[in-house]
Design a protein around this motif. Structure first.
Motif, PDB file in Angstrom:
ATOM      1  N   LEU A 102       0.869  -1.177   0.000  1.00 15.88           N
ATOM      2  CA  LEU A 102       0.000   0.000   0.000  1.00 15.88           C
ATOM      3  C   LEU A 102       0.904   1.223   0.000  1.00 15.88           C
ATOM      4  O   LEU A 102       1.759   1.369   0.882  1.00 15.88           O
ATOM      5  N   ILE A 103       0.740   2.093  -0.993  1.00 20.47           N
ATOM      6  CA  ILE A 103       1.548   3.306  -1.106  1.00 20.47           C
ATOM      7  C   ILE A 103       0.693   4.504  -0.712  1.00 20.47           C
ATOM      8  O   ILE A 103      -0.397   4.706  -1.257  1.00 20.47           O
ATOM      9  N   VAL A 104       1.190   5.294   0.248  1.00 20.11           N
ATOM     10  CA  VAL A 104       0.411   6.407   0.789  1.00 20.11           C
ATOM     11  C   VAL A 104       1.209   7.706   0.650  1.00 20.11           C
ATOM     12  O   VAL A 104       2.272   7.858   1.261  1.00 20.11           O
ATOM     13  N   ASP A 105       0.699   8.621  -0.155  1.00 18.69           N
ATOM     14  CA  ASP A 105       1.359   9.919  -0.347  1.00 18.69           C
ATOM     15  C   ASP A 105       0.337  10.886  -0.913  1.00 18.69           C
ATOM     16  O   ASP A 105      -0.484  10.503  -1.757  1.00 18.69           O
ATOM     17  N   ASP A 106       0.370  12.132  -0.468  1.00 14.45           N
ATOM     18  CA  ASP A 106      -0.622  13.090  -0.953  1.00 14.45           C
ATOM     19  C   ASP A 106      -0.240  13.693  -2.299  1.00 14.45           C
ATOM     20  O   ASP A 106      -1.020  14.449  -2.879  1.00 14.45           O
ATOM     21  N   GLU A 107       0.938  13.360  -2.810  1.00 18.74           N
ATOM     22  CA  GLU A 107       1.352  13.852  -4.122  1.00 18.74           C
ATOM     23  C   GLU A 107       1.105  12.785  -5.182  1.00 18.74           C
ATOM     24  O   GLU A 107       1.657  11.681  -5.113  1.00 18.74           O
ATOM     25  N   VAL A 108       0.285  13.126  -6.163  1.00 20.79           N
ATOM     26  CA  VAL A 108      -0.103  12.173  -7.206  1.00 20.79           C
ATOM     27  C   VAL A 108       1.112  11.641  -7.957  1.00 20.79           C
ATOM     28  O   VAL A 108       1.208  10.437  -8.230  1.00 20.79           O
ATOM     29  N   LEU A 109       2.046  12.515  -8.289  1.00 20.76           N
ATOM     30  CA  LEU A 109       3.210  12.098  -9.074  1.00 20.76           C
ATOM     31  C   LEU A 109       4.065  11.081  -8.325  1.00 20.76           C
ATOM     32  O   LEU A 109       4.612  10.151  -8.924  1.00 20.76           O
ATOM     33  N   ILE A 110       4.179  11.249  -7.014  1.00 21.37           N
ATOM     34  CA  ILE A 110       4.972  10.303  -6.223  1.00 21.37           C
ATOM     35  C   ILE A 110       4.261   8.957  -6.151  1.00 21.37           C
ATOM     36  O   ILE A 110       4.886   7.900  -6.299  1.00 21.37           O
ATOM     37  N   ARG A 111       2.945   8.983  -5.946  1.00 18.17           N
ATOM     38  CA  ARG A 111       2.195   7.717  -5.930  1.00 18.17           C
ATOM     39  C   ARG A 111       2.345   6.996  -7.262  1.00 18.17           C
ATOM     40  O   ARG A 111       2.543   5.776  -7.306  1.00 18.17           O
ATOM     41  N   LYS A 112       2.264   7.745  -8.337  1.00 18.30           N
ATOM     42  CA  LYS A 112       2.380   7.155  -9.668  1.00 18.30           C
ATOM     43  C   LYS A 112       3.778   6.595  -9.899  1.00 18.30           C
ATOM     44  O   LYS A 112       3.938   5.480 -10.418  1.00 18.30           O
TER      45      LYS A 112
END
Length: 250
Positions: free
Chosen positions: A6-16
Motif C-alpha cells: 500500500l503506497i500512501v502519499d498526498d502527491e499524485v506524481l509520487i504515488r504514480k
C-alpha cells in the motif's frame, strides 16, 4: 505468494512513480492500492490484506506518524516504511516507538527503495505469521525489522572489518541513528554487541577446535592477534591459552 503493498502519499506524481516505475514483481510484491492520506489508507487496510505500507509523513487528515501508530496497534504484521523530507526527518524518527522498519530520506532513488523492500521481504519470509487480533505487546517482535536487519548483517560479516558506518549503510541508515536505536532496543552499543559475539565465537573455537590462537583471532574478525589476546583476557580474565587449557581439563 506475493506481498501486498500500500503506497500512501498526498502527491499524485509520487504515488504514480512508486506504483509504476519500480519492478515490484521482481521483489515478489504487488501494489495492491494507493492512498492520498492516512484516513484513506486505514480504510484500505481494514478491508484488505496488506503486508507492507510505504507512507509519506506530512499528509492531510491523518499523517504518516499517526498512520504508523494505528498500524502498530491494530495490525502488527504490517511492515511500515516512512518516506520523509530532510526538514521532517527528526519528526519522522519519532515513529520508532511504532516499530517502523525504515526511514528513507527524499529524494530517494529507485535502487534504494528496491533494496529496502528486498530486505523486508527477506525478513518476512523468515517470520511466522501472527494473529492480528492478538495484543500488540504479545505479537510485536523483540526487535524491529530495522534492528533485525542490522543484526543479520553483523552475523553474516563477523569475520570482516565492520564499522558502524558500513552496518548503517547496509540498512539504509546513518551511523548516528543506527547507534541510538540499536542501544535503545538491544540494550548495548553496536560495537559491544559485535565484540561479545566475537569473544563467544572465539571461546567456542578454543574449546572445540585445534586452531592456533592467531587463526582463531582471524576467524572471528580480529586480525591483530596481540589485540585479540588482550581483548579476550579483558572479557574472560584469562588468556586464550589458559582458557583452552582449562576447557581441556574439564
Amino acid at each position: 505468494m506475493s506481498y501486498q503493498l500500500l503506497i500512501v502519499d498526498d502527491e499524485v506524481l509520487i504515488r504514480k512513480a512508486l506504483s509504476q516505475y519500480i519492478d515490484w514483481e521482481s521483489l515478489n510484491c504487488v501494489v495492491h492500492a494507493t492512498a492520498s492520506n492516512g484516513k484513506e489508507a486505514i480504510k484500505i487496510i481494514e478491508e484488505n490484506k496488506i503486508d507492507i505500507v510505504i507512507t509519506d509523513v506530512k499528509m492531510p487528515l491523518i499523517d504518516g506518524i499517526e498512520l504508523s501508530r494505528y498500524i502498530c496497534k491494530n495490525h502488527p504484521n504490517i511492515t511500515t516504511v516512512i518516506l520523509s523530507g530532510y526538514a521532517e526527518f527528526e519528526y519522522a524518527q519519532s515513529a520508532i516507538q511504532y516499530h517502523v522498519s525504515q526511514y528513507l530520506l527524499k529524494p530517494i532513488s529507485k535502487e534504494k527503495i528496491m533494496s529496502c523492500i528486498k530486505d523486508i521481504v527477506k525478513q518476512k519470509a523468515t517470520e511466522l505469521p501472527a494473529d492480528d487480533s492478538m495484543n500488540t505487546a504479545e505479537t510485536a517482535p523483540k526487535y524491529s525489522i530495522f534492528i533485525k536487519q542490522a543484526i543479520n548483517y553483523i552475523d553474516e560479516h563477523l569475520t570482516d572489518d565492520m564499522t558502524l558506518e558500513t552496518i548503517a549503510e547496509s540498512v539504509h541508515s546513518n551511523a548516528s541513528y543506527l547507534s541510538r536505536i540499536f542501544k535503545k532496543e538491544v540494550g548495548t552499543s553496536v560495537i559491544t554487541y559485535i565484540t561479545d559475539l566475537r569473544i563467544k565465537k572465539a571461546k567456542d573455537l578454543l574449546e572445540h577446535s585445534d586452531l592456533k590462537t592467531f587463526e582463531i583471532s582471524d576467524a572471528v574478525g580480529i586480525h591483530d592477534p596481540a589485540y585479540f589476546s588482550v581483548l579476550f583476557k579483558k572479557y574472560t580474565s584469562m588468556s586464550p591459552k589458559s582458557y583452552r587449557n582449562k576447557a581441556d581439563s574439564l
